[in-house]
Motif scaffolding. Structure first.
Motif, PDB file in Angstrom:
ATOM      1  N   ASN A  17       0.845  -1.438  -0.168  1.00 42.40           N
ATOM      2  CA  ASN A  17      -0.026   0.099  -0.054  1.00 42.40           C
ATOM      3  C   ASN A  17       0.787   1.326  -0.073  1.00 42.40           C
ATOM      4  O   ASN A  17       0.359   2.406  -0.143  1.00 42.40           O
ATOM      5  N   ARG A  45      -3.153   4.117  -3.410  1.00 41.44           N
ATOM      6  CA  ARG A  45      -4.518   4.467  -3.993  1.00 41.44           C
ATOM      7  C   ARG A  45      -4.352   5.901  -4.366  1.00 41.44           C
ATOM      8  O   ARG A  45      -4.876   6.145  -5.181  1.00 41.44           O
ATOM      9  N   ASP A  94      -3.069   6.512  -7.428  1.00 44.57           N
ATOM     10  CA  ASP A  94      -3.550   5.236  -8.487  1.00 44.57           C
ATOM     11  C   ASP A  94      -2.609   4.613  -8.998  1.00 44.57           C
ATOM     12  O   ASP A  94      -2.547   4.292 -10.281  1.00 44.57           O
ATOM     13  N   THR A  96      -2.499   1.552  -8.204  1.00 44.95           N
ATOM     14  CA  THR A  96      -2.748   0.081  -7.360  1.00 44.95           C
ATOM     15  C   THR A  96      -2.580  -0.963  -8.264  1.00 44.95           C
ATOM     16  O   THR A  96      -2.790  -2.067  -7.951  1.00 44.95           O
ATOM     17  N   SER A 114      -0.110   7.117  -0.144  1.00 49.80           N
ATOM     18  CA  SER A 114      -0.920   5.540  -0.383  1.00 49.80           C
ATOM     19  C   SER A 114      -0.875   5.340  -1.998  1.00 49.80           C
ATOM     20  O   SER A 114      -1.069   6.415  -2.758  1.00 49.80           O
TER      21      SER A 114
END
Ligand code: GTP
Ligand code: MG
Length: 336
Positions: free
Chosen positions: A258, A272, A275, A277, A270
């Motif tokens: 993460n 996330r 983007d 991921t 993060s």
């Protein structure tokens, strides 16, 4: 851990300071070598100016960011006004000129991600890569050099990590492991997040005293680092402790699933939020290191599902050696 274990651990680790510092000292380039590099740069600039009078040469990379060990190649950037002539043509022309001037092994790599001309100077034995108008690299070189002036432990740690990475063959981007630039960013981030911090965050947390815009990217940060010389003094961790903790972090504590390390923000962000991921094209984001200026750029992008395993096993090996080996300064750097 009970108190006794902690005490033993401390007295044990402190005995490694002298040998680690000795390794660091042995890797520092001599003044003579630096002078040779400067002389080569000056003579290359003279040659270039015959064809392009207003062009300038800048050193970047490890010979200018203060993280260069002795006998490194030098990285040079040719700054030249945009004209009608393409980068490839400039490189080919440059290669011709260098060749006629008796430089050896001259080779134009016009199709590389960063197109360059390679050469070797027979007088000094120095090898050199010349790229064109790579201003971002010149700016990130300055950022790294400025961080190095704040606390001596950064340069010590980065030399030891780079030396380890070269010996263990995990400093080979074409094999899917990390660049020297990535390792230095890992060291800076690590020292930014010690408690108390050893390095500040010069970008988002401080006002800008230096600003340049390069290809639409605004590069801005606090560069009056002479005012920050005491910054890390509340943290008294020694180089041996830091080497131990660095490998411990990358072996056991980093959240590979993460987390993105970010020198720009001085913290973890993060995947996330960025983007990052999933795999997009060749970017797998298996170990995420944000470039301080090109924030969409993950310096871990070269790492694939095989090399991530190699890398993490090497971090674990290093952490294990630092924890248990009676002679870590030898074992750590044993050639792979
Ligand atoms: P050694 O040559 O191994 O001592 O280290 P180095 O810092 O010179 O690394 P390298 O020759 O791989 O890269 C030279 C410079 O190019 C780095 O210091 C950076 O300034 C720049 N650079 C390398 N890789 C990247 C990258 O992926 N993105 C950006 N923006 N700059 C890079
Ligand atoms: Mg280099």
């Amino acid at each position: 851990r009970n108190n006794r274990r902690v005490l033993e651990y401390h007295s044990d680790i402190e005995r490694l300071n002298a040998p680690f510092l000795a390794i660091y000292e042995s890797l520092i380039p001599t003044e003579e070598e630096k002078a040779k590099q400067k002389r080569l740069l000056t003579s290359l600039e003279k040659l270039v100016n015959k064809e392009w009078p207003s062009a300038r040469l800048f050193l970047y990379g490890s010979c200018a960011n203060s993280f260069g060990v002795s006998n490194s190649d030098i990285d040079v950037c040719l700054e030249i006004e945009d004209s009608d002539i393409s980068k490839s043509e400039i490189l080919l022309k440059l290669a011709d000129m260098l060749h006629s001037d008796n430089l050896q092994n001259v080779q134009a790599l016009t199709r590389a991600r960063v197109p360059i001309v390679k050469l070797m100077d027979p007088d000094t034995g120095i090898s050199c890569d010349i790229c064109i108008n790579n201003v971002l690299a010149v700016v990130n070189t300055k950022l790294l050099r400025d961080y190095a002036q704040i606390d001596a432990r950064l340069r010590q740690l980065a030399f030891i990590v780079k030396h380890w990475a070269k010996k263990r063959r995990v400093n080979e981007t074409y094999q899917g492991t990390l660049s020297s630039y990535a390792y230095v960013l890992m060291c800076i981030h690590f020292l930014q997040t010690r408690k108390p911090a050893i390095l500040p965050c010069l970008q988002v947390e401080m006002h800008a005293t230096y600003t340049v815009t390069v290809d639409d990217i605004e590069c801005a940060y606090f560069d009056r680092v002479e005012d920050l010389r005491d910054f890390g003094s509340r943290n008294i961790e020694s180089i041996a402790q830091l080497v131990w903790a660095f490998f411990d972090y990358w072996a056991y504590r980093h959240d590979y699933a993460n987390a993105v390390i970010s020198v720009r923000t001085g913290s973890i962000i993060s995947k996330r939020a960025k983007d990052w991921t999933r795999r997009i094209g060749n970017d797998r984001h298996l170990i995420c290191i944000e470039d301080p200026f090109e924030v969409s750029h993950d310096l871990g992008r070269v790492v694939d599902k095989h090399s991530i395993k190699t890398l993490r096993e090497e971090f674990e090996r290093a952490a294990h050696i630092m924890q248990f080996d009676p002679d870590p300064c030898v074992k750590l750097f044993e050639p792979y």
